[in-house]
Design a protein around this motif. Structure first.
Motif, PDB file in Angstrom:
ATOM      1  N   THR A 322      35.752  41.285  33.734  1.00 44.88           N
ATOM      2  CA  THR A 322      35.266  40.676  34.973  1.00 44.88           C
ATOM      3  C   THR A 322      34.890  39.216  34.743  1.00 44.88           C
ATOM      4  O   THR A 322      35.179  38.342  35.574  1.00 44.88           O
ATOM      5  N   ALA A 326      36.688  35.927  36.390  1.00 45.41           N
ATOM      6  CA  ALA A 326      35.977  34.856  37.094  1.00 45.41           C
ATOM      7  C   ALA A 326      36.374  33.487  36.547  1.00 45.41           C
ATOM      8  O   ALA A 326      36.556  32.523  37.304  1.00 45.41           O
ATOM      9  N   THR A 335      36.919  28.216  42.228  1.00 46.51           N
ATOM     10  CA  THR A 335      35.629  28.892  42.384  1.00 46.51           C
ATOM     11  C   THR A 335      35.646  30.192  41.600  1.00 46.51           C
ATOM     12  O   THR A 335      36.695  30.830  41.456  1.00 46.51           O
ATOM     13  N   TYR A 336      34.478  30.589  41.099  1.00 49.08           N
ATOM     14  CA  TYR A 336      34.407  31.787  40.275  1.00 49.08           C
ATOM     15  C   TYR A 336      34.506  33.076  41.093  1.00 49.08           C
ATOM     16  O   TYR A 336      34.913  34.106  40.570  1.00 49.08           O
ATOM     17  N   TRP A 337      34.131  33.019  42.354  1.00 50.36           N
ATOM     18  CA  TRP A 337      34.056  34.255  43.138  1.00 50.36           C
ATOM     19  C   TRP A 337      34.302  33.932  44.611  1.00 50.36           C
ATOM     20  O   TRP A 337      33.706  33.002  45.140  1.00 50.36           O
ATOM     21  N   GLU A 343      38.109  41.558  44.037  1.00 54.04           N
ATOM     22  CA  GLU A 343      36.880  41.153  43.369  1.00 54.04           C
ATOM     23  C   GLU A 343      35.703  42.008  43.824  1.00 54.04           C
ATOM     24  O   GLU A 343      34.872  42.435  43.016  1.00 54.04           O
TER      25      GLU A 343
END
Length: 401
Positions: A322, A326, A335-337, A343
């Motif tokens: 995970t 990210a 962007t990470y999320w 996700e």
């Protein structure tokens, strides 16, 4: 004594004081684990170093710096696995021999897959994966025969066939990697990029994890359960192959042309495989607790311990995957999320098993509740793995059915 015979409804839990506890023993001087390695261990490690060197020499032109780093890191990793788990060595050697034999038979011409006997019927990528599929079904039947009939021969046959199936499937993936480059250098890529390839990966990782625990706990009685989920994955793989021609090698889409894929996907599927093992062990626990096949299965405390260790390992790797995902998202999308469906469901899976471990380790929860939780967790994980691709759309929709 066979571990399955040690089961008793009143068997004390290892944490219960005063019930079968071992008497205090004199402290034993610790010896560094490296001192236990013999000549065979170092020869195995030397073979890995030599193999990596040969790979860099012959295929270095097709590899970037990240490929080089991954290859170098795999040498100590595979050495440590082989030192700790001796059966892994002949498996890895067999995969290497079969893969190199297939590459030699191709002689740089993909058309030889239909012209050469051994490629056509044994060790081309698709043929090897079909052998894996057939052997998985036969091994599942053998394990069940061994469990129901109390047949040691059936259980040994199931275990042997699972090893052979895993060897053929792993060979198939490596050869598929080579075949992709025969189609063209711009097409060549590691075979973990689509649903067909990752289902093969899931089968292999789950089988290897089970085989490790089979040896670790000295019982083959759980093969009948774990092989069911592996056989189900193979059934889906075959349906997907024959209805969608998914076995055809396709160019890598731009979204997956990243070194992150090479570390994120395998790490993720170690988590998936471990969660699948825990769910099937949980199923065996629930049956044994109700007296179904109880005399044929390991003790409840053994099942509980195995279920916990599988989830702990799966959770560790899923957490790493995970984080890697990210980092990949930050590089690809800035962007990470983004709360993409994939996700979001990955987070749900992570929270599910984080809570499972929290309840066991800090609240002392035991027994059927955790077993049911592990079984339900497999359905949650399956939706995150396949269901999201089938029913939802988002940034990860390139894996749709």
């Amino acid at each position: 004594m066979d571990i399955a015979q040690a089961r008793s409804p009143a068997a004390p839990h290892p944490a219960d004081p005063g019930h079968g506890a071992r008497p205090p023993q004199a402290p034993v001087a610790r010896v560094h684990w490296l001192r236990h390695l013999g000549p065979a261990d170092w020869l195995y490690a030397l073979a890995l170093v030599a193999g990596a060197g040969i790979a860099l020499y012959h295929y270095g032109a097709f590899m970037d710096v990240y490929d080089d780093i991954i290859l170098v890191i795999h040498v100590p990793v595979l050495a440590a696995i082989g030192w700790h788990w001796k059966p892994f060595r002949p498996f890895l050697a067999a995969v290497a021999v079969l893969s190199l034999a297939s590459i030699a038979l191709y002689q740089g011409d993909l058309a030889r897959a239909e012209q050469t006997f051994f490629l056509k019927y044994l060790i081309s990528s698709q043929t090897a994966i079909m052998w894996m599929s057939a052997l998985v079904f036969i091994a599942t039947g053998a394990y069940w025969l061994g469990l129901v009939a109390r047949s040691d021969f059936g259980e040994r046959t199931g275990s042997t066939l699972t090893w052979i199936a895993t060897t053929m499937g792993t060979t198939g993936l490596f050869v598929r990697w080579y075949e992709s480059y025969l189609l063209g250098p711009e097409i060549g890529h590691i075979p973990i990029s689509n649903l067909y390839e990752v289902f093969v990966l899931f089968v292999l990782i789950t089988a290897l994890l089970y085989l490790y625990y089979e040896g670790r706990y000295a019982t083959r009685r759980l093969g009948a359960f774990v092989m069911l989920v592996i056989a189900a994955a193979v059934a889906f793989l075959l349906w997907y192959t024959f209805t969608r021609e998914a076995h055809e090698i396709q160019p890598l889409i731009p979204a997956l042309q990243s070194y992150w894929m090479k570390v994120h996907v395998p790490t993720n599927f170690i988590g998936y495989g471990a969660f699948a093992v825990s769910a099937m062990v949980g199923t065996a626990y629930l049956l044994a607790e109700r007296g179904i096949l109880a005399s044929r299965l390991p003790a409840l405390r053994v099942l509980e311990d195995l279920m916990y260790k599988a989830i702990a390992i799966g959770f560790a790797f899923f957490t790493i995957a995970t984080i890697l995902g990210a980092l990949w998202a930050a590089e690809a999308w800035g962007t990470y999320w983004q709360w993409d469906p994939k996700e979001t469901w990955a987070l749900i899976v992570w929270l599910n098993y984080a809570t499972w471990l929290h309840m066991r380790l800090t609240k002392g929860l035991r027994g059927a509740v955790l077993a049911w939780w592990a079984v339900v967790g497999l359905f949650v994980t399956t939706f995150a793995f396949v269901g999201v691709n089938m029913f939802l759309t988002g940034l990860h929709s390139y894996g749709a059915l």
